[in-house]
Motif scaffolding. Sequence first.
Motif, PDB file in Angstrom:
ATOM      1  N   ASP A 299      45.080  49.297  55.352  1.00  0.00           N
ATOM      2  CA  ASP A 299      46.483  49.686  55.194  1.00  0.00           C
ATOM      3  C   ASP A 299      46.750  50.160  53.762  1.00  0.00           C
ATOM      4  OD1 ASP A 299      49.203  50.042  55.209  1.00  0.00           O
ATOM      5  OD2 ASP A 299      49.681  47.978  55.791  1.00  0.00           O
ATOM      6  N   THR A 300      46.707  51.455  53.585  1.00  0.00           N
ATOM      7  CA  THR A 300      46.926  52.007  52.236  1.00  0.00           C
ATOM      8  C   THR A 300      48.402  51.992  51.833  1.00  0.00           C
ATOM      9  OG1 THR A 300      47.026  54.258  53.123  1.00  0.00           O
ATOM     10  CG2 THR A 300      44.873  53.483  52.326  1.00  0.00           C
ATOM     11  N   SER A 301      49.300  51.757  52.787  1.00  0.00           N
ATOM     12  CA  SER A 301      50.726  51.761  52.452  1.00  0.00           C
ATOM     13  C   SER A 301      51.125  50.587  51.564  1.00  0.00           C
ATOM     14  CB  SER A 301      51.580  51.748  53.731  1.00  0.00           C
ATOM     15  OG  SER A 301      51.500  50.494  54.384  1.00  0.00           O
ATOM     16  N   VAL A 302      50.298  49.540  51.518  1.00  0.00           N
ATOM     17  CA  VAL A 302      50.621  48.381  50.682  1.00  0.00           C
ATOM     18  C   VAL A 302      49.948  48.457  49.314  1.00  0.00           C
ATOM     19  CG1 VAL A 302      51.064  46.873  52.654  1.00  0.00           C
ATOM     20  CG2 VAL A 302      48.763  46.970  51.665  1.00  0.00           C
ATOM     21  N   ARG A 303      49.305  49.559  49.021  1.00  0.00           N
ATOM     22  CA  ARG A 303      48.609  49.746  47.749  1.00  0.00           C
ATOM     23  C   ARG A 303      49.355  50.762  46.892  1.00  0.00           C
ATOM     24  NH1 ARG A 303      45.469  45.547  48.489  1.00  0.00           N
ATOM     25  NH2 ARG A 303      44.136  45.675  50.299  1.00  0.00           N
ATOM     26  N   ASP A 304      49.271  50.583  45.598  1.00  0.00           N
ATOM     27  CA  ASP A 304      49.876  51.525  44.653  1.00  0.00           C
ATOM     28  C   ASP A 304      48.736  52.135  43.849  1.00  0.00           C
ATOM     29  OD1 ASP A 304      51.101  52.819  42.504  1.00  0.00           O
ATOM     30  OD2 ASP A 304      52.726  51.358  42.407  1.00  0.00           O
ATOM     31  N   PHE A 305      48.264  53.286  44.293  1.00  0.00           N
ATOM     32  CA  PHE A 305      47.096  53.888  43.652  1.00  0.00           C
ATOM     33  C   PHE A 305      47.440  54.581  42.333  1.00  0.00           C
ATOM     34  CE2 PHE A 305      45.857  53.836  48.229  1.00  0.00           C
ATOM     35  CZ  PHE A 305      44.909  52.831  48.109  1.00  0.00           C
ATOM     36  N   LYS A 306      48.707  54.823  42.076  1.00  0.00           N
ATOM     37  CA  LYS A 306      49.088  55.388  40.779  1.00  0.00           C
ATOM     38  C   LYS A 306      49.028  54.322  39.682  1.00  0.00           C
ATOM     39  CE  LYS A 306      52.135  59.172  42.138  1.00  0.00           C
ATOM     40  NZ  LYS A 306      51.479  60.341  41.722  1.00  0.00           N
ATOM     41  N   ARG A 307      49.577  53.145  39.980  1.00  0.00           N
ATOM     42  CA  ARG A 307      49.599  52.070  38.983  1.00  0.00           C
ATOM     43  C   ARG A 307      48.369  51.170  39.081  1.00  0.00           C
ATOM     44  NH1 ARG A 307      55.622  49.602  39.210  1.00  0.00           N
ATOM     45  NH2 ARG A 307      55.130  49.451  41.429  1.00  0.00           N
ATOM     46  N   GLY A 308      47.691  51.170  40.224  1.00  0.00           N
ATOM     47  CA  GLY A 308      46.482  50.365  40.374  1.00  0.00           C
ATOM     48  C   GLY A 308      46.773  48.975  40.900  1.00  0.00           C
ATOM     49  N   CYS A 309      45.929  48.051  40.540  1.00  0.00           N
ATOM     50  CA  CYS A 309      46.077  46.668  40.979  1.00  0.00           C
ATOM     51  C   CYS A 309      46.717  45.857  39.858  1.00  0.00           C
ATOM     52  CB  CYS A 309      44.714  46.075  41.332  1.00  0.00           C
ATOM     53  SG  CYS A 309      44.807  44.322  41.723  1.00  0.00           S
ATOM     54  N   PRO A 310      47.824  45.179  40.141  1.00  0.00           N
ATOM     55  CA  PRO A 310      48.471  44.410  39.069  1.00  0.00           C
ATOM     56  C   PRO A 310      47.568  43.311  38.508  1.00  0.00           C
ATOM     57  CG  PRO A 310      49.502  43.936  41.194  1.00  0.00           C
ATOM     58  CD  PRO A 310      48.542  45.068  41.418  1.00  0.00           C
ATOM     59  N   ILE A 311      46.730  42.719  39.339  1.00  0.00           N
ATOM     60  CA  ILE A 311      45.826  41.673  38.851  1.00  0.00           C
ATOM     61  C   ILE A 311      44.869  42.260  37.824  1.00  0.00           C
ATOM     62  CG2 ILE A 311      44.027  40.010  39.461  1.00  0.00           C
ATOM     63  CD1 ILE A 311      45.294  39.850  42.271  1.00  0.00           C
ATOM     64  N   ALA A 312      44.177  43.323  38.216  1.00  0.00           N
ATOM     65  CA  ALA A 312      43.190  43.935  37.322  1.00  0.00           C
ATOM     66  C   ALA A 312      43.838  44.485  36.054  1.00  0.00           C
ATOM     67  CB  ALA A 312      42.431  45.041  38.055  1.00  0.00           C
ATOM     68  N   ASN A 313      45.003  45.124  36.208  1.00  0.00           N
ATOM     69  CA  ASN A 313      45.672  45.701  35.038  1.00  0.00           C
ATOM     70  C   ASN A 313      45.976  44.630  33.988  1.00  0.00           C
ATOM     71  OD1 ASN A 313      45.665  48.125  36.451  1.00  0.00           O
ATOM     72  ND2 ASN A 313      47.856  48.160  36.817  1.00  0.00           N
ATOM     73  N   ILE A 314      46.519  43.510  34.440  1.00  0.00           N
ATOM     74  CA  ILE A 314      46.910  42.458  33.497  1.00  0.00           C
ATOM     75  C   ILE A 314      45.685  41.763  32.920  1.00  0.00           C
ATOM     76  CG2 ILE A 314      48.195  40.297  33.264  1.00  0.00           C
ATOM     77  CD1 ILE A 314      50.049  41.525  35.548  1.00  0.00           C
ATOM     78  N   VAL A 315      44.673  41.543  33.759  1.00  0.00           N
ATOM     79  CA  VAL A 315      43.424  40.950  33.249  1.00  0.00           C
ATOM     80  C   VAL A 315      42.856  41.825  32.146  1.00  0.00           C
ATOM     81  CG1 VAL A 315      41.007  40.460  33.824  1.00  0.00           C
ATOM     82  CG2 VAL A 315      42.828  39.625  35.312  1.00  0.00           C
TER      83      VAL A 315
END
Length: 188
Positions: free
Chosen positions: A87-103
């Motif tokens: 389900d790609t509708s629940v992903r934000d490919f412009k901003r990425g993954c909030p977990i990975a971004n913050i890590v």
Amino acid sequence: MKTTRDKLINATFDEVFSHGYQGASLSDILAKAGVHKGSMYHFFANKKEMALASIEETILQRNAEKYRYVETYTNGFLEEFYTRLRDTSVRDFKRGCPIANIVQEMSNIDEDFNTLMKSIYGAFRANIKAILDKAIEVNEMKTCDTTKLALFITSTIEGAILAAKASGNAQDYVDVIEELIEHIEGKR
């Protein structure tokens, strides 16, 4: 109806997800939430405390909702997991993954963020492991080391999101996920 605290949590998460913690503007957060600084101080001592609360509450809630079905299903664990992965509708490919971004941004420069993100990532892996354990329990897949497989799956999901963000092409995510599913299917 959303409370003032809810508005602050949502606005803070959106701002941090969009601009990173260091780039998040307190005045923009307050404007998005429609509250004054005094209201923020009623709930949080500072921007950092508010950001940590928003990250923890939002990400843990999203992951719990995404994988809660494990508690209610009696079979079909892998098929439901595949549906959710696809389900790609629940992903934000412009901003990425909030977990990975913050890590990537904060874990090596702030111990509070590091501790929180380790906890969130650990919960994500535990959710995946629970799905795999249930699938084994009902003979949907062969017995295997679900701890290692959950690590592999979470790492692959994170990599797929990053690949799509970097290329600007959601198909990169889809292609990686299909390879991942093929790998899991080999364990049936």
